[in-house]
Design a protein around this motif. Structure first.
Motif, mmCIF file in Angstrom:
data_model
loop_
_atom_site.group_PDB
_atom_site.id
_atom_site.type_symbol
_atom_site.label_atom_id
_atom_site.label_comp_id
_atom_site.label_asym_id
_atom_site.label_seq_id
_atom_site.Cartn_x
_atom_site.Cartn_y
_atom_site.Cartn_z
ATOM 1 N N ARG A 142 5.528 -1.921 14.438
ATOM 2 C CA ARG A 142 5.520 -2.853 13.066
ATOM 3 C C ARG A 142 4.609 -3.780 12.937
ATOM 4 O O ARG A 142 3.938 -4.064 11.992
ATOM 5 N N ALA A 143 4.372 -4.529 14.176
ATOM 6 C CA ALA A 143 3.360 -5.793 14.124
ATOM 7 C C ALA A 143 1.836 -5.070 13.794
ATOM 8 O O ALA A 143 1.284 -5.533 13.235
ATOM 9 N N ARG A 144 1.595 -3.975 14.578
ATOM 10 C CA ARG A 144 0.336 -3.376 14.290
ATOM 11 C C ARG A 144 0.266 -2.791 12.915
ATOM 12 O O ARG A 144 -0.794 -2.850 12.544
ATOM 13 N N VAL A 145 1.394 -2.228 12.285
ATOM 14 C CA VAL A 145 1.267 -1.867 10.996
ATOM 15 C C VAL A 145 0.837 -2.901 10.065
ATOM 16 O O VAL A 145 -0.164 -2.856 9.162
ATOM 17 N N ARG A 146 1.613 -4.281 10.138
ATOM 18 C CA ARG A 146 1.199 -5.488 9.430
ATOM 19 C C ARG A 146 -0.159 -5.757 9.359
ATOM 20 O O ARG A 146 -0.943 -6.276 8.544
ATOM 21 N N GLY A 147 -0.539 -5.802 10.896
ATOM 22 C CA GLY A 147 -2.067 -6.009 10.840
ATOM 23 C C GLY A 147 -3.083 -4.902 10.213
ATOM 24 O O GLY A 147 -4.091 -5.852 9.586
ATOM 25 N N VAL A 148 -2.838 -3.864 10.268
ATOM 26 C CA VAL A 148 -3.646 -2.920 9.535
ATOM 27 C C VAL A 148 -3.518 -3.304 7.972
ATOM 28 O O VAL A 148 -4.655 -3.563 7.226
ATOM 29 N N ILE A 149 -2.621 -3.664 7.450
ATOM 30 C CA ILE A 149 -2.317 -3.944 6.063
ATOM 31 C C ILE A 149 -3.179 -5.278 5.821
ATOM 32 O O ILE A 149 -3.783 -5.446 4.683
ATOM 33 N N ARG A 150 -2.775 -6.096 6.629
ATOM 34 C CA ARG A 150 -3.295 -7.529 6.266
ATOM 35 C C ARG A 150 -5.038 -7.582 6.469
ATOM 36 O O ARG A 150 -5.604 -7.862 5.468
ATOM 37 N N ALA A 151 -5.535 -6.907 7.357
ATOM 38 C CA ALA A 151 -6.901 -6.608 7.575
ATOM 39 C C ALA A 151 -7.548 -5.901 6.207
ATOM 40 O O ALA A 151 -8.623 -6.235 5.958
ATOM 41 N N ALA A 152 -6.570 -4.898 5.757
ATOM 42 C CA ALA A 152 -7.356 -4.146 4.541
ATOM 43 C C ALA A 152 -7.222 -5.204 3.239
ATOM 44 O O ALA A 152 -8.169 -4.944 2.565
ATOM 45 N N GLY A 153 -6.312 -5.895 3.248
ATOM 46 C CA GLY A 153 -6.209 -6.662 1.765
ATOM 47 C C GLY A 153 -5.421 -6.012 0.673
ATOM 48 O O GLY A 153 -5.159 -4.885 1.083
ATOM 49 N N PRO A 154 -5.116 -6.773 -0.286
ATOM 50 C CA PRO A 154 -4.441 -6.260 -1.390
ATOM 51 C C PRO A 154 -4.942 -5.409 -2.146
ATOM 52 O O PRO A 154 -4.193 -4.669 -3.033
ATOM 53 N N ARG A 155 -6.307 -4.951 -2.240
ATOM 54 C CA ARG A 155 -6.510 -4.335 -3.492
ATOM 55 C C ARG A 155 -7.328 -2.826 -2.526
ATOM 56 O O ARG A 155 -8.022 -3.093 -1.681
ATOM 57 N N PRO B 18 0.674 -1.012 0.111
ATOM 58 C CA PRO B 18 -0.178 -0.257 0.039
ATOM 59 C C PRO B 18 0.745 1.289 0.026
ATOM 60 O O PRO B 18 2.081 1.324 0.600
ATOM 61 N N PRO B 19 0.499 2.230 -0.599
ATOM 62 C CA PRO B 19 1.176 3.505 -0.554
ATOM 63 C C PRO B 19 1.127 4.151 0.977
ATOM 64 O O PRO B 19 -0.090 3.751 1.650
ATOM 65 N N VAL B 20 1.783 5.074 1.346
ATOM 66 C CA VAL B 20 1.732 5.323 2.862
ATOM 67 C C VAL B 20 1.884 7.047 2.997
ATOM 68 O O VAL B 20 2.728 7.143 2.287
ATOM 69 N N TRP B 21 0.978 7.729 3.412
ATOM 70 C CA TRP B 21 1.294 9.096 3.948
ATOM 71 C C TRP B 21 0.492 9.069 5.284
ATOM 72 O O TRP B 21 -0.141 8.134 5.712
ATOM 73 N N PHE B 22 0.741 10.329 6.073
ATOM 74 C CA PHE B 22 0.017 10.567 7.363
ATOM 75 C C PHE B 22 -0.653 11.840 7.458
ATOM 76 O O PHE B 22 -0.038 12.929 7.102
ATOM 77 N N MET B 23 -1.806 11.808 7.854
ATOM 78 C CA MET B 23 -2.604 13.093 8.196
ATOM 79 C C MET B 23 -1.621 13.979 9.156
ATOM 80 O O MET B 23 -0.981 13.159 10.220
ATOM 81 N N ARG B 24 -1.508 15.211 9.039
ATOM 82 C CA ARG B 24 -0.841 16.060 10.048
ATOM 83 C C ARG B 24 0.757 15.639 9.917
ATOM 84 O O ARG B 24 1.235 15.389 10.850
ATOM 85 N N ARG C 165 6.699 0.129 3.779
ATOM 86 C CA ARG C 165 7.327 -0.081 2.478
ATOM 87 C C ARG C 165 7.998 -1.473 2.213
ATOM 88 O O ARG C 165 8.473 -1.755 1.350
ATOM 89 N N ALA C 166 8.336 -2.037 3.551
ATOM 90 C CA ALA C 166 8.865 -3.429 3.661
ATOM 91 C C ALA C 166 7.844 -4.520 3.009
ATOM 92 O O ALA C 166 7.930 -5.765 2.700
ATOM 93 N N TRP C 167 6.592 -4.210 3.179
ATOM 94 C CA TRP C 167 5.418 -5.334 2.858
ATOM 95 C C TRP C 167 5.381 -5.611 1.404
ATOM 96 O O TRP C 167 5.606 -4.807 0.588
ATOM 97 N N SER C 168 5.206 -6.849 0.980
ATOM 98 C CA SER C 168 5.105 -7.318 -0.202
ATOM 99 C C SER C 168 4.050 -8.432 -0.521
ATOM 100 O O SER C 168 3.895 -9.430 0.393
#
Ligand code: CP3
Length: 339
Positions: free
Chosen positions: A291-304, A17-23, A331-334
């Motif tokens: 780092r683990a929570r970041v991976r959890g968010v990405i996995r929950a959202a799915g690839p698309r 996923p692309p990444v940016w942060f509000m504020r 950025r390390a996610w694949s």
């Protein structure tokens, strides 16, 4: 040009996923304080060279996939004639809030080019040098109306609710005026070069279901109907219970706070892209947990159709090292590796 954000917002396949942060610009960065030592907050918003500089500051530290023009949602109400002050430690305050129906007569319909030229100039300066897409933004009509009536931040929206319960027609008139201003403002930001726009409805979650539909969703939908040509995101904080209605805004993607499990959002929203939604306060935890929570968010959202972000903005005391770790982990996610 890095187009990962735009591809994710079209729900195209992406490796991560692309990444940016509000504020992502602001007080957690020492270089922001250096600029603020020389100019007050509104002066900063109104000086294109400085606003562009603080927009770029986070991008020099972190490899974000998007930027957001430095400005504030309360600048348009100030251009409509309200006297806005930012008091150190107390946040924004209108010295002459809207307290009765008669006060609406004080509001003027601003011209974006005449009354807020600095925002457009900041955008033009930025697009000439950015290698990532630039977000424009505005407050949504309900959130702006609530600020203009309350006069500042609040826990309970007694003044706003009292206003619309006693004077629903006048309140609707205020929302209609704001709808025009916000739509013109977003269109002007797109014409100046923004590649995406986000409508912030920070206070919409304070409303009950009926008022939410009438006073938050409907005006947001009318704004977005008039804003064309780039992806348009809608962020309503604390609106998890109303998730199934949010597509009625017509937004191209929904920004969700951390109370919404993204796998459930996916089930409720189908293919509609989502953005979010790490709890900003997770960044106060140890690095391995971040780092683990970041991976959890990405996995929950799915690839698309997922843009990684926080569920709300970065806080002034957020540890910089946690921001770096979170961005690095995204950025390390694949997806090919996770397959
Ligand atoms: O980097 C970015 O995201 C762009 C900048 C941005 C700011 N405000 C800068 C800012 C954006 C997108 C906003 C939007 C905004 N402003 C919202 C909607 C999003 C949200 O957070 O819910 C709201 C509700 C506001 C109103 C506002 N302005 C508040 C509540 C505050 C903070 C009060 C405080 O002191 O904590 C502001 C001031 C503000 N806006 C600051 C910044 C960096 C801090 C000002 C300073 O330097 O003292």
């Amino acid at each position: 040009m890095n187009d990962l954000l735009l591809r994710a917002l079209r729900a195209e396949p992406v490796e991560r996923p692309p990444v940016w942060f509000m504020r992502q610009a602001g007080r957690y960065l020492p270089e922001y304080h250096e600029v603020r030592a020389k100019v007050d907050f509104l002066g900063l918003c109104r000086t294109p060279e400085l606003a562009a500089e603080v927009t770029l500051q986070p991008l020099r530290r972190f490899p974000f996939d998007a930027s957001i023009v430095f400005n504030d949602i309360l600048v348009p109400p100030a251009a409509m004639g309200l006297d806005l002050a930012f008091l150190k430690g107390h946040g924004p305050k209108f010295n002459d809030p809207i307290r009765g129906v008669d006060d609406l007569g004080r509001l003027k319909a601003p011209s974006i080019e005449r009354d807020m030229p600095h925002v457009l100039e900041t955008i033009r300066l930025l697009v000439a040098q950015l290698e990532v897409p630039l977000f424009g933004f505005a407050g949504a009509p309900f959130t702006l109306a609530a600020y203009m009536i309350e006069g500042g931040g609040t826990r309970h929206f007694t003044r706003t609710k009292s206003f619309f319960l006693h004077h629903p027609v006048a309140f609707q008139r205020l929302l209609d005026l704001l709808t025009d201003v916000v739509a013109d403002y977003m269109v002007a930001q797109i014409e100046a070069g923004c590649a995406a726009v986000q409508l912030f409805d920070t206070w919409a979650g304070a409303l009950d279901p009926e008022d939410f539909r009438r006073f938050a969703l409907a005006p947001a939908a009318r704004v977005l109907e008039r804003v064309k040509g780039v992806p348009r995101l809608y962020f309503a904080r604390d609106a998890g219970p109303y998730l199934r209605w949010l597509p009625e805004t017509g937004a191209d993607a929904l920004a969700l706070d951390w109370r919404v499990p993204l796998d459930q959002a996916r089930a409720a929203l189908g293919d509609l892209p989502v953005m979010g939604n790490l709890d900003p306060e997770v960044l106060y935890g140890p690095e391995d947990i971040v780092r683990a929570r970041v991976r959890g968010v990405i996995r929950a959202a799915g690839p698309r159709g997922h843009v990684f972000n926080l569920g709300h903005g970065l806080l002034p005391t957020t540890p910089i090292a946690s921001v770096a770790a979170a961005v690095d982990e995204v950025r390390a996610w694949s997806w090919a590796r996770e397959g």
